[in-house]
Structure formats: C-alpha cells, structure tokens
Design an enzyme around this catalytic site. Structure first.
Site, PDB file in Angstrom:
ATOM      1  N   CYS A   1      -6.925  -1.060  -9.357  1.00  0.00           N
ATOM      2  CA  CYS A   1      -6.292  -0.389  -8.212  1.00  0.00           C
ATOM      3  C   CYS A   1      -7.418  -0.143  -7.227  1.00  0.00           C
ATOM      4  O   CYS A   1      -8.514   0.280  -7.613  1.00  0.00           O
ATOM      5  CB  CYS A   1      -5.662   0.932  -8.650  1.00  0.00           C
ATOM      6  SG  CYS A   1      -5.203   2.027  -7.270  1.00  0.00           S
TER       7      CYS A   1
ATOM      8  N   CYS B   1      -4.193  -4.018  -1.976  1.00  0.00           N
ATOM      9  CA  CYS B   1      -3.489  -3.111  -2.870  1.00  0.00           C
ATOM     10  C   CYS B   1      -2.943  -3.950  -4.017  1.00  0.00           C
ATOM     11  O   CYS B   1      -2.158  -4.884  -3.780  1.00  0.00           O
ATOM     12  CB  CYS B   1      -2.345  -2.444  -2.099  1.00  0.00           C
ATOM     13  SG  CYS B   1      -1.274  -1.404  -3.097  1.00  0.00           S
TER      14      CYS B   1
END
Ligand code: DGL
Length: 258
Positions: free
Chosen positions: A185, A74
């Site tokens: 992302c 992440c």
C-alpha cells in the site's frame, strides 16, 4: 520545448506521494499533478464498485487538467480499476502499482515474505494471481492492515499509538521468522522506519514506488512523450479534502526522508 504537460498521479489520499517522490527522482524535469482523494479515504475497506467509480472520476479530473499520462499510485485502486481504465483509455500511457513481491522473491530463495496491504488488495483476484505466480518459490503471507493508512492520513508517522498498532499487527506474523516485508500500500513507506524498528534490520523491506516510476519513464519514452526540458519540473497538489493542513502534509511527505 516539448511534452511539458504534467504526469498525473492519483491515490486515495496522501500515500501516493511515496510514488510521486520516486517519479521526481527518476524524471526530475517533468511536471506533475497529484490528486489525493482524502475526503473519500480509505478505499481499502470500501466496496469494489465504489472504488471503481471514485478511481475513474479522479482519473478523469487529472485528464481534464491536462495530464499526458497517469500513474495510479494506489495498490487498491489499481487492483480494482486498472483493467477498466486501460480499456477506456487505450492510447494513454497508464501505469498502476502492485505489491513488489517479485523483487522480494528474487532477493532470497525460498524466503518467507509478508505482504502488508489493504483488505481489498489482498482479497481481489489480481493479488491472488500474483501470489500464485510465486507460490513455489517462496512462502507468501498476506497481512491485511485495516486502520493503518489512517495514521499516515493524519500525518502521524511516529506516535506511540502507531507503534502499538504496528507491534500488535506484526506480532501475528513475526514469530514465523520472516525474511522480508512487502509494503503493498503506497501509504506504508512513510512508516517504514517504525516497521524496521519493530522487526529489526535483518528483515528486508520492499515497496513498488521506484519500479513504478521507472516503468512510467519507459512508457513515456515509448510514446515519445518524455519532456525535453532541462530545468526542474513543478509539482502541483490537489486534494478532495481541500484544506491548508492537507496541503502542508502533502509538501511535508514529498520532502520527508521516511
Ligand atoms: N494507498 C492505497 C494503496 O496503495 C490505499 C489506502 C486506502 O485508501 O485504503 O492501496
């Protein structure tokens, strides 16, 4: 057989599965536990303190379940908490992910690069430093994408609503003749086909999944923690939104070609 303990992979939701599938390609004989915190997602619009607390808590859960190493799959959690995690677990093979700006810069000289990421990732110092490192070699345009990860969390990779969202978002930068897009992302690689449809195949798209997987392999080799098993490993999913639907979505994304 040695080192069969799993590699722990963490994301705020299902996005890190785009990194997990690269890990499985690079190290197919390893076992994996994937922890997605979909109940608390999105992280990218939370406060720094909240993201730090959630990330540390989820990494602790992976270690309690016997993970021999951790991939913070992440970008947002990496920017917010990887330095704290490194301090807390100095001996642990731990790899985070950051937007793949370097390969985009190396692919074409003086190019114009758009970095799609969460509002938190582009705001934090880690990203600002990364951008500054390449500012004389390329024009780097950060593009915060609030609301995008929510589509993927709902398993929506191709609706008309998503197409509208992406078209409007990319319209703000597309008139500037961009050369490449960095998916900063881990949720976004799942909508890469639709991004390509919108911007055209002449815009190169980069993400950090494969580089992160190769880095984890290198770190495990250094720590002598790579498994010597020759059979295929297993993937075990945990999600804080513990529903049958969520489990199905995780399996679907792991095997999706998007
Ligand atoms: N997948 C996450 C990332 O790579 C973030 C999504 C979110 O929780 O906002 O940044």
């Amino acid at each position: 057989m040695n080192n069969r303990e799993p590699i722990g992979v963490f994301d705020s939701g299902v996005g890190g599965i785009s990194v997990l599938r690269e890990l499985v390609k690079v190290m197919p004989c390893e076992n994996y536990i994937y922890m997605g915190d979909s109940r608390h997602a999105p992280y990218g619009t939370k406060s720094l303190e909240e993201v730090r607390t959630l990330t540390i808590g989820n990494v602790e859960k992976l270690l309690e379940r016997g993970a021999k190493s951790i991939v913070v799959a992440c970008n947002t959690a990496t920017s917010a908490a990887v330095a704290i995690l490194r301090e807390k677990y100095p001996e642990l093979p731990l790899v985070g992910i950051e937007p793949a700006i370097k390969p985009a810069v190396l692919a074409k000289q003086q190019s114009r690069i758009v970095v799609m990421a969460t509002p938190m990732t582009v705001r934090l110092e880690k990203f600002q430093k990364l951008m500054a490192q390449y500012e004389d070699q390329a024009e780097i345009i950060p593009l915060p994408c609030p609301g995008l990860m929510e589509f993927i969390e709902q398993g929506d990779l191709c609706s008309e609503e998503l197409r509208r969202y992406l078209t409007e978002l990319l319209w703000t930068v597309h008139d500037r003749q961009i050369d490449s897009i960095v998916l900063g992302c881990t949720h976004y690689p799942f909508v890469r086909p639709m991004i390509t449809e919108i911007v055209g195949t002449e815009v190169a798209i980069f993400d950090g999944g494969n580089g992160t997987a190769r880095e984890m392999k290198r770190r495990l080799a250094l720590a002598q923690k790579l498994t010597d098993a020759a059979d295929k490993g297993k993937v075990c999913f945990y999600n804080s939104r513990d529903t049958e639907e969520e489990r199905k979505l995780c399996e679907f994304l792991l095997h999706s070609g998007a």
